[in-house]
Write an enzyme that holds these catalytic residues in place. Structure first.
Site, PDB file in Angstrom:
ATOM      1  N   GLN A  25       0.746  -1.079   0.076  1.00 48.08           N
ATOM      2  CA  GLN A  25       0.087   0.049   0.087  1.00 48.08           C
ATOM      3  C   GLN A  25       1.059   1.325   0.147  1.00 48.08           C
ATOM      4  O   GLN A  25       2.205   1.217   0.291  1.00 48.08           O
ATOM      5  CB  GLN A  25      -1.001  -0.119   1.310  1.00 48.08           C
ATOM      6  CG  GLN A  25      -0.148   0.066   2.505  1.00 48.08           C
ATOM      7  CD  GLN A  25      -1.332  -0.042   3.642  1.00 48.08           C
ATOM      8  OE1 GLN A  25      -2.286  -0.457   3.588  1.00 48.08           O
ATOM      9  NE2 GLN A  25      -0.691  -0.195   4.896  1.00 48.08           N
ATOM     10  N   HIS A  38      -1.851  -4.168  -5.826  1.00 48.94           N
ATOM     11  CA  HIS A  38      -1.373  -3.976  -4.523  1.00 48.94           C
ATOM     12  C   HIS A  38      -2.390  -4.560  -3.474  1.00 48.94           C
ATOM     13  O   HIS A  38      -3.369  -4.444  -3.560  1.00 48.94           O
ATOM     14  CB  HIS A  38      -0.675  -2.861  -4.011  1.00 48.94           C
ATOM     15  CG  HIS A  38      -1.850  -1.563  -4.031  1.00 48.94           C
ATOM     16  ND1 HIS A  38      -2.068  -1.450  -2.678  1.00 48.94           N
ATOM     17  CD2 HIS A  38      -2.510  -0.696  -4.747  1.00 48.94           C
ATOM     18  CE1 HIS A  38      -3.112  -0.368  -2.687  1.00 48.94           C
ATOM     19  NE2 HIS A  38      -3.383   0.040  -3.947  1.00 48.94           N
ATOM     20  N   CYS A  39      -1.678  -4.931  -2.131  1.00 47.83           N
ATOM     21  CA  CYS A  39      -2.759  -5.159  -1.142  1.00 47.83           C
ATOM     22  C   CYS A  39      -2.134  -4.493   0.052  1.00 47.83           C
ATOM     23  O   CYS A  39      -1.697  -3.293  -0.227  1.00 47.83           O
ATOM     24  CB  CYS A  39      -2.943  -6.615  -0.817  1.00 47.83           C
ATOM     25  SG  CYS A  39      -1.450  -7.286  -0.832  1.00 47.83           S
ATOM     26  N   VAL A  40      -1.802  -4.964   1.168  1.00 47.91           N
ATOM     27  CA  VAL A  40      -1.430  -4.074   2.294  1.00 47.91           C
ATOM     28  C   VAL A  40       0.127  -4.075   2.387  1.00 47.91           C
ATOM     29  O   VAL A  40       0.735  -3.424   2.164  1.00 47.91           O
ATOM     30  CB  VAL A  40      -1.865  -4.628   3.690  1.00 47.91           C
ATOM     31  CG1 VAL A  40      -1.136  -3.959   4.611  1.00 47.91           C
ATOM     32  CG2 VAL A  40      -3.450  -4.397   3.781  1.00 47.91           C
ATOM     33  N   THR A  85      -1.461 -10.097  -3.182  1.00 49.41           N
ATOM     34  CA  THR A  85      -0.809  -9.658  -4.570  1.00 49.41           C
ATOM     35  C   THR A  85      -0.051 -10.690  -5.086  1.00 49.41           C
ATOM     36  O   THR A  85      -0.088 -11.127  -6.101  1.00 49.41           O
ATOM     37  CB  THR A  85      -0.151  -8.490  -4.294  1.00 49.41           C
ATOM     38  OG1 THR A  85      -0.782  -7.326  -3.798  1.00 49.41           O
ATOM     39  CG2 THR A  85       0.849  -8.025  -5.233  1.00 49.41           C
TER      40      THR A  85
END
Length: 259
Positions: free
Chosen positions: A39, A147-149, A155
């Site tokens: 992120q 994307h993710c975290v 991802t």
């Protein structure tokens, strides 16, 4: 290869190009079109300039609402990319955060990650975003970012599937997945993850944090084996669950491969 595909940034972790590998039929996956990261909530102004220079036209954000509302991504003043999100929770929590619940040791954390990867392909609210991801890749007219975290689990699984579609060898898929353990400022990424995990789950020792914030080859192997066990092949899962049939796979190869 790792040095050339990783974009070194200050506040955005794990930002890298997942193209550039040998693909189907002796072709090469194009570079500069397929980007992945964690992120962007802590992106510096310098980071935003570097990301803006990539010309990204589409962002697929795999986080759920509780994640992106608590940690909104910083954007360049001229940001114009289309952002796709799912309105419901895509995983409840990032896998590494969910895996931290109730664990005390690194061994327990690893077991939890293995269990979660065994089911990642079938998460009810992640599957729609995986479908969205592939639809975006099919229609994208410029570079994309997923994307993710932490940019490593949700991802990582999405990227592995797309690389499979493009004919990237399994060993290269696994090697690319493992770059999470090398890409960018590892210590800063682990520290950021530690703060978030400890805020939610209390005191967890450093060794356990490192297990939660890293990746292992066995995690992705477990996820892919679960897919093959339930559907017979990755291609069958792509067709039956994600709607990425033979025609779609050929379209993706035509778009992202070059001789």
């Amino acid at each position: 290869m790792a040095e050339t595909r990783v974009l070194p940034l200050q506040g955005v972790h794990n930002f890298r190009d997942y193209g550039g590998y040998a693909g189907a039929g002796g072709a090469q996956v194009k570079s500069g079109l397929l980007w992945r990261s964690a992120q962007h909530v802590e992106a510096s102004d310098t980071d935003l300039e570097a990301i803006h220079g990539l010309g990204i036209t589409t962002v697929i954000d795999l986080r759920g609402p509780s994640e992106y509302e608590a940690n909104p991504c910083r954007r360049h003043s001229d940001f114009s990319a289309q952002v796709f999100r799912y309105p419901e929770e895509t995983a409840g929590l990032a896998l590494h955060t969910e895996a931290a619940d109730g664990v005390v040791t690194a061994a327990e954390a690893r077991a939890a990650m293995m269990r979660l990867y065994n089911g990642i392909a079938f998460r009810e609210n992640l599957v729609p975003m995986l479908r969205c991801y592939f639809e975006v890749l099919r229609r994208a007219e410029g570079p994309t970012l997923v994307h993710c975290v932490a940019g490593k689990d949700r991802t990582g699984f999405a990227v592995a599937l797309s690389q499979h579609v493009l004919g990237v060898a399994r060993d290269d898929i696994l090697a690319d997945y493992l770059l999470t353990n090398q890409a960018g400022n590892i210590e800063a990424r682990i520290a950021a993850g530690a703060d978030h995990i400890r805020a939610r789950h209390g005191g967890i020792d450093d060794a356990t944090i490192r297990t939660l914030m890293g990746v292992e080859e066995d995690y992705l192997r477990t996820a892919l084996a679960a897919v093959e066990g339930r559907h017979g092949s990755i291609d069958a899962y792509l067709t039956d669950v994600l709607g990425v049939d033979h025609v779609a796979r050929e379209e993706l190869r035509a778009h992202y491969l070059e001789v």
